[in-house]
Design a protein around this motif. Sequence first.
Motif, PDB file in Angstrom:
ATOM      1  N   ASN A   6      39.096  60.174  -5.723  1.00 13.37           N
ATOM      2  CA  ASN A   6      39.496  59.163  -6.700  1.00 13.37           C
ATOM      3  C   ASN A   6      39.849  59.823  -8.037  1.00 13.37           C
ATOM      4  OD1 ASN A   6      40.072  56.558  -7.593  1.00 13.37           O
ATOM      5  ND2 ASN A   6      38.001  56.232  -8.376  1.00 13.37           N
ATOM      6  N   ALA A   7      40.622  60.919  -7.931  1.00 10.69           N
ATOM      7  CA  ALA A   7      41.037  61.643  -9.132  1.00 10.69           C
ATOM      8  C   ALA A   7      42.546  61.864  -9.099  1.00 10.69           C
ATOM      9  CB  ALA A   7      40.305  62.976  -9.218  1.00 10.69           C
ATOM     10  N   PRO A   8      43.327  60.787  -9.266  1.00 14.22           N
ATOM     11  CA  PRO A   8      44.786  60.896  -9.198  1.00 14.22           C
ATOM     12  C   PRO A   8      45.386  61.383 -10.512  1.00 14.22           C
ATOM     13  CG  PRO A   8      44.169  58.646  -9.649  1.00 14.22           C
ATOM     14  CD  PRO A   8      42.874  59.408  -9.522  1.00 14.22           C
ATOM     15  N   GLY A   9      46.679  61.623 -10.484  1.00 15.06           N
ATOM     16  CA  GLY A   9      47.396  61.934 -11.714  1.00 15.06           C
ATOM     17  C   GLY A   9      47.930  63.353 -11.750  1.00 15.06           C
ATOM     18  N   ASP A  10      49.122  63.515 -12.345  1.00 13.12           N
ATOM     19  CA  ASP A  10      49.731  64.836 -12.407  1.00 13.12           C
ATOM     20  C   ASP A  10      48.966  65.781 -13.327  1.00 13.12           C
ATOM     21  OD1 ASP A  10      50.428  63.498 -14.715  1.00 13.12           O
ATOM     22  OD2 ASP A  10      52.588  63.739 -14.475  1.00 13.12           O
ATOM     23  N   PHE A  11      48.367  65.266 -14.396  1.00 12.81           N
ATOM     24  CA  PHE A  11      47.624  66.150 -15.284  1.00 12.81           C
ATOM     25  C   PHE A  11      46.316  66.599 -14.641  1.00 12.81           C
ATOM     26  CE2 PHE A  11      45.323  67.280 -19.272  1.00 12.81           C
ATOM     27  CZ  PHE A  11      46.202  68.257 -19.695  1.00 12.81           C
ATOM     28  N   ALA A  12      45.761  65.762 -13.774  1.00 15.71           N
ATOM     29  CA  ALA A  12      44.578  66.170 -13.010  1.00 15.71           C
ATOM     30  C   ALA A  12      44.945  67.322 -12.080  1.00 15.71           C
ATOM     31  CB  ALA A  12      44.043  64.987 -12.201  1.00 15.71           C
ATOM     32  N   GLN A  13      46.129  67.258 -11.492  1.00 14.50           N
ATOM     33  CA  GLN A  13      46.590  68.329 -10.613  1.00 14.50           C
ATOM     34  C   GLN A  13      46.855  69.612 -11.409  1.00 14.50           C
ATOM     35  OE1 GLN A  13      50.004  66.339  -9.033  1.00 14.50           O
ATOM     36  NE2 GLN A  13      48.816  64.980  -7.705  1.00 14.50           N
ATOM     37  N   ALA A  14      47.422  69.442 -12.589  1.00 17.43           N
ATOM     38  CA  ALA A  14      47.675  70.596 -13.445  1.00 17.43           C
ATOM     39  C   ALA A  14      46.356  71.262 -13.854  1.00 17.43           C
ATOM     40  CB  ALA A  14      48.458  70.169 -14.682  1.00 17.43           C
ATOM     41  N   TYR A  15      45.334  70.451 -14.098  1.00 15.59           N
ATOM     42  CA  TYR A  15      44.009  70.978 -14.444  1.00 15.59           C
ATOM     43  C   TYR A  15      43.475  71.891 -13.344  1.00 15.59           C
ATOM     44  CZ  TYR A  15      38.904  70.689 -13.946  1.00 15.59           C
ATOM     45  OH  TYR A  15      37.578  70.973 -13.693  1.00 15.59           O
ATOM     46  N   VAL A  16      43.684  71.510 -12.092  1.00 10.05           N
ATOM     47  CA  VAL A  16      43.198  72.311 -10.964  1.00 10.05           C
ATOM     48  C   VAL A  16      43.843  73.691 -10.974  1.00 10.05           C
ATOM     49  CG1 VAL A  16      43.208  72.517  -8.444  1.00 10.05           C
ATOM     50  CG2 VAL A  16      42.653  70.327  -9.510  1.00 10.05           C
ATOM     51  N   ILE A  17      45.149  73.744 -11.162  1.00 11.55           N
ATOM     52  CA  ILE A  17      45.855  75.023 -11.197  1.00 11.55           C
ATOM     53  C   ILE A  17      45.417  75.842 -12.409  1.00 11.55           C
ATOM     54  CG2 ILE A  17      48.129  76.111 -11.411  1.00 11.55           C
ATOM     55  CD1 ILE A  17      49.276  73.672  -9.923  1.00 11.55           C
TER      56      ILE A  17
ATOM     57  N   LEU B 156      48.884  72.251  -0.768  1.00 13.17           N
ATOM     58  CA  LEU B 156      49.272  71.102  -1.587  1.00 13.17           C
ATOM     59  C   LEU B 156      48.674  69.788  -1.104  1.00 13.17           C
ATOM     60  CD1 LEU B 156      53.020  72.029  -2.210  1.00 13.17           C
ATOM     61  CD2 LEU B 156      51.105  72.221  -3.816  1.00 13.17           C
ATOM     62  N   SER B 157      48.171  69.773   0.137  1.00 13.02           N
ATOM     63  CA  SER B 157      47.524  68.568   0.639  1.00 13.02           C
ATOM     64  C   SER B 157      46.254  68.254  -0.148  1.00 13.02           C
ATOM     65  CB  SER B 157      47.190  68.710   2.120  1.00 13.02           C
ATOM     66  OG  SER B 157      46.251  69.755   2.337  1.00 13.02           O
ATOM     67  N   PHE B 158      45.735  69.257  -0.874  1.00 11.66           N
ATOM     68  CA  PHE B 158      44.529  69.034  -1.681  1.00 11.66           C
ATOM     69  C   PHE B 158      44.774  67.976  -2.750  1.00 11.66           C
ATOM     70  CE2 PHE B 158      41.924  69.976  -5.442  1.00 11.66           C
ATOM     71  CZ  PHE B 158      40.649  69.847  -4.880  1.00 11.66           C
ATOM     72  N   PHE B 159      45.991  67.934  -3.277  1.00  9.95           N
ATOM     73  CA  PHE B 159      46.285  66.945  -4.305  1.00  9.95           C
ATOM     74  C   PHE B 159      46.193  65.524  -3.751  1.00  9.95           C
ATOM     75  CE2 PHE B 159      49.010  70.388  -6.446  1.00  9.95           C
ATOM     76  CZ  PHE B 159      47.929  70.805  -7.201  1.00  9.95           C
ATOM     77  N   GLU B 160      46.548  65.373  -2.485  1.00  6.32           N
ATOM     78  CA  GLU B 160      46.411  64.061  -1.846  1.00  6.32           C
ATOM     79  C   GLU B 160      44.938  63.714  -1.678  1.00  6.32           C
ATOM     80  OE1 GLU B 160      47.474  61.816   2.389  1.00  6.32           O
ATOM     81  OE2 GLU B 160      48.395  63.740   1.898  1.00  6.32           O
ATOM     82  N   GLU B 161      44.129  64.726  -1.340  1.00  3.19           N
ATOM     83  CA  GLU B 161      42.692  64.505  -1.185  1.00  3.19           C
ATOM     84  C   GLU B 161      42.052  64.133  -2.517  1.00  3.19           C
ATOM     85  OE1 GLU B 161      40.604  67.601   0.759  1.00  3.19           O
ATOM     86  OE2 GLU B 161      41.922  67.643   2.507  1.00  3.19           O
ATOM     87  N   MET B 162      42.567  64.693  -3.596  1.00  2.00           N
ATOM     88  CA  MET B 162      42.035  64.337  -4.909  1.00  2.00           C
ATOM     89  C   MET B 162      42.166  62.839  -5.158  1.00  2.00           C
ATOM     90  SD  MET B 162      43.357  67.426  -7.396  1.00  2.00           S
ATOM     91  CE  MET B 162      42.795  66.562  -8.876  1.00  2.00           C
ATOM     92  N   THR B 163      43.280  62.301  -4.729  1.00  5.52           N
ATOM     93  CA  THR B 163      43.510  60.865  -4.920  1.00  5.52           C
ATOM     94  C   THR B 163      42.726  60.034  -3.917  1.00  5.52           C
ATOM     95  OG1 THR B 163      45.740  61.270  -5.769  1.00  5.52           O
ATOM     96  CG2 THR B 163      45.264  59.058  -4.948  1.00  5.52           C
ATOM     97  N   ARG B 164      42.791  60.447  -2.655  1.00  6.53           N
ATOM     98  CA  ARG B 164      42.242  59.625  -1.574  1.00  6.53           C
ATOM     99  C   ARG B 164      40.724  59.741  -1.462  1.00  6.53           C
ATOM    100  NH1 ARG B 164      41.902  61.147   3.694  1.00  6.53           N
ATOM    101  NH2 ARG B 164      43.238  62.932   3.236  1.00  6.53           N
ATOM    102  N   LYS B 165      40.194  60.963  -1.558  1.00 10.57           N
ATOM    103  CA  LYS B 165      38.765  61.171  -1.336  1.00 10.57           C
ATOM    104  C   LYS B 165      37.942  61.259  -2.623  1.00 10.57           C
ATOM    105  CE  LYS B 165      39.312  63.572   3.104  1.00 10.57           C
ATOM    106  NZ  LYS B 165      38.993  64.827   3.864  1.00 10.57           N
TER     107      LYS B 165
END
Length: 298
Positions: free
Chosen positions: A163-174, A152-161
């Motif tokens: 620059n792809a934040p957002g819950d729907f962005a996380q849902a897209y990954v899954i 789940l730390s990957f979702f933090e990396e999406m935002t921090r590294k």
Amino acid sequence: MQWRTKRTSSNVDDRRGASSGRGSGGLSGGFAKLLIPLVLKLVSTKKGLIILAVGIGVMYFTGNNPLNFIIGNSNNQVTNTPYKGTAKENELADFSNQVLRSTEDVWNQIIPNYKEPTLVLFTNSVSSACGSASSATGPFYCPGDDKLYIDLSFFEEMTRKLNAPGDFAQAYVIAHEVGHHIQNLTGMTRKVQTQRGRISQKEYNKLSVMLELQADFYAGVWAHHAKFDNLILDDSDLREALNAANAIGDDRLQKKSTGRVVPDSFTHGTSAQRMRWFKKGFETGDINQGDTFNVRNL
């Protein structure tokens, strides 16, 4: 992005906090087999029994478990202490569970006798039927055990590294990893894997790109149907998913890491390709329009 329901999946294997190590301090199976007859021979005589008792006593008083000498001190032992994640991490775990349930609802409607995958949540490293992997690997799907793996730390990396934040962005990954599961069910994954070693690396990379773009398309198909089922989207949600697809394009990642772009080495597709195929799935919702292997222009 909001849910009309809070339904969860029963196909989540939460391994957070567990070690994937094979253990240490023990003997190999073969050597242990050689040692056991020797131990039995020792206990068969009075002198041997005394020697063995002294040895066990020494190990005990030095803080060592005698059993570990033979069977090892496994890091995979089950403990009675449950893992306690942070409030944010637990919220992400619940969110991932709900996304998985949504994909189950959608794909059960589209694919007859759909075989649901399992989502494995892990911390730092994990073992799968495809081998061991660390968090640095990122989310992945293993066709050998029909499981999706994500730290789940990957979702933090999406935002921090990225620059792809957002819950729907996380849902897209899954949903993308579930897309790979769809490919495994249809036999497409095997068709591509059987070409490894039969064609050049350049040509195999092209097949890999087609496979990834199709998984992006399937993620879009899920989102299309989910918005009519149990998912409430607003205008920013699609932008989040497209931004995530853009952030993990081969061209953008290569440019960021090396300063140059090598198209022949692409394995996932360009940012433009990934956005285009997700959007196509999102707009059509038609699984039959995702044949990335037979189009002139990806």
